[in-house]
Scaffold this motif. Sequence first.
Motif, PDB file in Angstrom:
ATOM      1  N   UNK A  91       0.808  -1.222   0.000  1.00 51.83           N
ATOM      2  CA  UNK A  91       0.000   0.000   0.000  1.00 51.83           C
ATOM      3  C   UNK A  91       0.843   1.274   0.000  1.00 51.83           C
ATOM      4  N   UNK A  92       2.143   1.140   0.333  1.00 48.66           N
ATOM      5  CA  UNK A  92       3.016   2.315   0.403  1.00 48.66           C
ATOM      6  C   UNK A  92       4.444   1.880   0.171  1.00 48.66           C
ATOM      7  N   UNK A  93       5.224   2.760  -0.448  1.00 55.54           N
ATOM      8  CA  UNK A  93       6.647   2.518  -0.627  1.00 55.54           C
ATOM      9  C   UNK A  93       7.413   3.816  -0.460  1.00 55.54           C
ATOM     10  N   UNK A  94       8.674   3.687  -0.088  1.00 55.42           N
ATOM     11  CA  UNK A  94       9.485   4.890   0.112  1.00 55.42           C
ATOM     12  C   UNK A  94      10.946   4.603  -0.153  1.00 55.42           C
ATOM     13  N   UNK A  95      11.587   5.498  -0.909  1.00 60.89           N
ATOM     14  CA  UNK A  95      13.043   5.518  -1.047  1.00 60.89           C
ATOM     15  C   UNK A  95      13.560   6.686  -0.208  1.00 60.89           C
ATOM     16  N   UNK A  96      14.655   6.488   0.504  1.00 66.09           N
ATOM     17  CA  UNK A  96      15.303   7.573   1.241  1.00 66.09           C
ATOM     18  C   UNK A  96      16.759   7.639   0.792  1.00 66.09           C
ATOM     19  N   UNK A  97      17.176   8.845   0.389  1.00 67.14           N
ATOM     20  CA  UNK A  97      18.541   9.077  -0.091  1.00 67.14           C
ATOM     21  C   UNK A  97      19.092  10.304   0.620  1.00 67.14           C
ATOM     22  N   UNK A  98      20.347  10.230   1.065  1.00 61.00           N
ATOM     23  CA  UNK A  98      20.976  11.380   1.712  1.00 61.00           C
ATOM     24  C   UNK A  98      21.440  12.378   0.663  1.00 61.00           C
ATOM     25  N   UNK A  99      21.130  13.661   0.896  1.00 55.02           N
ATOM     26  CA  UNK A  99      21.720  14.724   0.090  1.00 55.02           C
ATOM     27  C   UNK A  99      23.131  14.963   0.601  1.00 55.02           C
ATOM     28  N   UNK A 100      23.948  15.599  -0.204  1.00 56.70           N
ATOM     29  CA  UNK A 100      25.342  15.854   0.160  1.00 56.70           C
ATOM     30  C   UNK A 100      25.610  17.354   0.131  1.00 56.70           C
ATOM     31  N   UNK A 101      25.223  18.066   1.221  1.00 55.01           N
ATOM     32  CA  UNK A 101      25.428  19.518   1.240  1.00 55.01           C
ATOM     33  C   UNK A 101      26.889  19.919   1.039  1.00 55.01           C
ATOM     34  N   UNK A 102      27.807  19.065   1.488  1.00 56.59           N
ATOM     35  CA  UNK A 102      29.236  19.380   1.348  1.00 56.59           C
ATOM     36  C   UNK A 102      29.672  19.430  -0.116  1.00 56.59           C
ATOM     37  N   UNK A 103      28.902  18.837  -1.001  1.00 59.22           N
ATOM     38  CA  UNK A 103      29.236  18.839  -2.427  1.00 59.22           C
ATOM     39  C   UNK A 103      28.636  20.052  -3.142  1.00 59.22           C
ATOM     40  N   UNK A 104      27.769  20.801  -2.445  1.00 58.97           N
ATOM     41  CA  UNK A 104      27.135  21.972  -3.049  1.00 58.97           C
ATOM     42  C   UNK A 104      25.989  21.586  -3.968  1.00 58.97           C
ATOM     43  N   UNK A 105      25.332  22.594  -4.519  1.00 58.05           N
ATOM     44  CA  UNK A 105      24.234  22.451  -5.462  1.00 58.05           C
ATOM     45  C   UNK A 105      23.151  21.499  -4.953  1.00 58.05           C
ATOM     46  N   UNK A 106      22.671  21.720  -3.747  1.00 57.04           N
ATOM     47  CA  UNK A 106      21.603  20.880  -3.185  1.00 57.04           C
ATOM     48  C   UNK A 106      20.318  21.009  -3.988  1.00 57.04           C
ATOM     49  N   UNK A 107      20.098  22.201  -4.590  1.00 55.23           N
ATOM     50  CA  UNK A 107      18.933  22.347  -5.460  1.00 55.23           C
ATOM     51  C   UNK A 107      19.013  21.341  -6.599  1.00 55.23           C
TER      52      UNK A 107
END
Length: 190
Positions: A91-107
Amino acid sequence: MRTSSITAILAILILSTGASDIGAQEHVSMSIDGFNGMSWGSSDADIIGEFGDPAQVDSLDNGIVVLSYRESLLGEPAVSLYAILGGHGLVKGQHTVKLKPEMGNCEGQYRVYRDHVTLTYPLIAPIENYDYPFTDDFCTAIENGTGAWGNQWTDPSSGSVATVIVQKGSDEVRLIYESATFIDWLGSRQ
């Protein structure tokens, strides 16, 4: 002569921009009818048959069983969760991925996942909300715990929803897929 010039320009553009997982979108769908290639209603046996034994299985008090897997999403390490509800199956699924603020360009990092969902469901227009101080870029806002960004697609034919979100205080992007059955079940519990 003109055709060879156009061919040369296209070849240069392809070589300079490189290949993208997004450009090679595997599954284009007209409706949100499942998660990660598994249809809503799939059993835990179906999911295990497709992906193997999960890294973890949790049985929650509310009757949901969650199968957890360590996977890769668009070339990045991810945790994927498959929620099974009693006789309703997936009924539900989710992927979770870490962003890497240290690499810049989070947008740009966020947009990769947003665009992945947009390309998967090209006929469903998303609603977008973001909230972070305009004096900060998104990476700074994430590091300060003040950045949030979300997009949501609602399938008009099924009522299922896909959401890509970074919540305030988190450096993780979550791709959440919810069936209409899950949304109705959740509403009945309130």
